[in-house]
Design an enzyme around this catalytic site. Sequence first.
Site, mmCIF file in Angstrom:
data_model
loop_
_atom_site.group_PDB
_atom_site.id
_atom_site.type_symbol
_atom_site.label_atom_id
_atom_site.label_comp_id
_atom_site.label_asym_id
_atom_site.label_seq_id
_atom_site.Cartn_x
_atom_site.Cartn_y
_atom_site.Cartn_z
ATOM 1 N N GLY A 41 -19.987 -46.074 8.753
ATOM 2 C CA GLY A 41 -21.005 -46.465 9.724
ATOM 3 C C GLY A 41 -20.353 -46.968 11.003
ATOM 4 O O GLY A 41 -19.131 -47.187 11.057
ATOM 5 N N LEU A 42 -21.152 -47.160 12.010
ATOM 6 C CA LEU A 42 -20.652 -47.628 13.299
ATOM 7 C C LEU A 42 -20.062 -49.031 13.205
ATOM 8 O O LEU A 42 -20.382 -49.804 12.291
ATOM 9 C CB LEU A 42 -21.792 -47.638 14.326
ATOM 10 C CG LEU A 42 -22.352 -46.286 14.771
ATOM 11 C CD1 LEU A 42 -23.619 -46.511 15.597
ATOM 12 C CD2 LEU A 42 -21.314 -45.499 15.570
ATOM 13 N N SER A 43 -19.225 -49.365 14.159
ATOM 14 C CA SER A 43 -18.755 -50.740 14.295
ATOM 15 C C SER A 43 -19.959 -51.646 14.532
ATOM 16 O O SER A 43 -20.820 -51.345 15.352
ATOM 17 C CB SER A 43 -17.784 -50.841 15.478
ATOM 18 O OG SER A 43 -17.354 -52.170 15.662
ATOM 19 N N GLY A 44 -20.039 -52.740 13.777
ATOM 20 C CA GLY A 44 -21.167 -53.652 13.924
ATOM 21 C C GLY A 44 -22.351 -53.309 13.048
ATOM 22 O O GLY A 44 -23.343 -54.049 13.044
ATOM 23 N N ALA A 45 -22.267 -52.215 12.287
ATOM 24 C CA ALA A 45 -23.386 -51.840 11.421
ATOM 25 C C ALA A 45 -23.517 -52.783 10.229
ATOM 26 O O ALA A 45 -24.603 -52.917 9.656
ATOM 27 C CB ALA A 45 -23.220 -50.402 10.930
ATOM 28 N N GLY A 46 -22.411 -53.406 9.838
ATOM 29 C CA GLY A 46 -22.459 -54.343 8.718
ATOM 30 C C GLY A 46 -21.657 -53.916 7.505
ATOM 31 O O GLY A 46 -21.827 -54.462 6.412
ATOM 32 N N LYS A 47 -20.745 -52.958 7.673
ATOM 33 C CA LYS A 47 -19.980 -52.419 6.544
ATOM 34 C C LYS A 47 -19.186 -53.499 5.814
ATOM 35 O O LYS A 47 -19.263 -53.626 4.586
ATOM 36 C CB LYS A 47 -19.017 -51.325 7.034
ATOM 37 C CG LYS A 47 -19.684 -50.106 7.628
ATOM 38 C CD LYS A 47 -18.673 -49.067 8.039
ATOM 39 C CE LYS A 47 -17.676 -49.551 9.065
ATOM 40 N NZ LYS A 47 -18.312 -49.993 10.330
ATOM 41 N N SER A 48 -18.388 -54.250 6.556
ATOM 42 C CA SER A 48 -17.509 -55.240 5.928
ATOM 43 C C SER A 48 -18.304 -56.343 5.247
ATOM 44 O O SER A 48 -17.957 -56.794 4.142
ATOM 45 C CB SER A 48 -16.560 -55.845 6.972
ATOM 46 O OG SER A 48 -15.685 -54.862 7.491
ATOM 47 N N SER A 115 -14.821 -44.216 9.694
ATOM 48 C CA SER A 115 -14.642 -42.826 9.233
ATOM 49 C C SER A 115 -15.676 -41.906 9.882
ATOM 50 O O SER A 115 -16.599 -41.428 9.206
ATOM 51 C CB SER A 115 -14.695 -42.729 7.706
ATOM 52 O OG SER A 115 -15.705 -43.504 7.138
#
Length: 210
Positions: A41-48, A115
């Site tokens: 997902g995009l940066s800031g989407a909440g993945k981490s 990715s």
Amino acid sequence: MKTSGDAVPSEWIVVQAVSTIGKGARAEQKGQKPLILWMTGLSGAGKSTIANRIEEKLWRCGHHTMLLDGDNLRFGLNGDLAFTDADRIENIRRTSEVARLMLEAGLIVICSLISPFRRERMLARRLVGADEFLEVFVDAPLDVCQRRDPKGLYARALAGEIPNFTGISSPYERPEAPEIHLRTDIADVDALADQVLEELRRRGATTCGA
């Protein structure tokens, strides 16, 4: 000291390239089904944030896990890579190989990386069995990611300070058929982590949260 006339023990003649302990045995020892959760997902989407919550929940249930986060990997294994398309592809290749090795160790591996390219995500999937790779699309609209901007990266990218920034000057190719689709703009972290656990339960990979 060995002399030229000493016999070479037969067990040392052939180098053992593959461990004699298989993935199945390692997984059985841990009492779990190994798999890769590939969070894109995009940066800031909440993945981490979600990846950490998923790992916490699995760990509390006694699972053996490892979290591979794109930011952390770039401090070590991928520290020599920039953000060109070629370097992004290499970043995913290396991470995929590490995840595969951890899968062989019987772990549940959570990979959290932007990715951006479908082809590289597909290649990561092909490294392992069809039922051992789950693509998790962590989805939030670009404007929501920009408003969050936890590291100030979007502001810098829009100011021209960061070239090849995904979503701004470099494309993000949305997953077409992810196993799990998480909308972080309409649900909270615990609910989304539980959504992942529900899918893992459905696949017989955990009883966590049942």
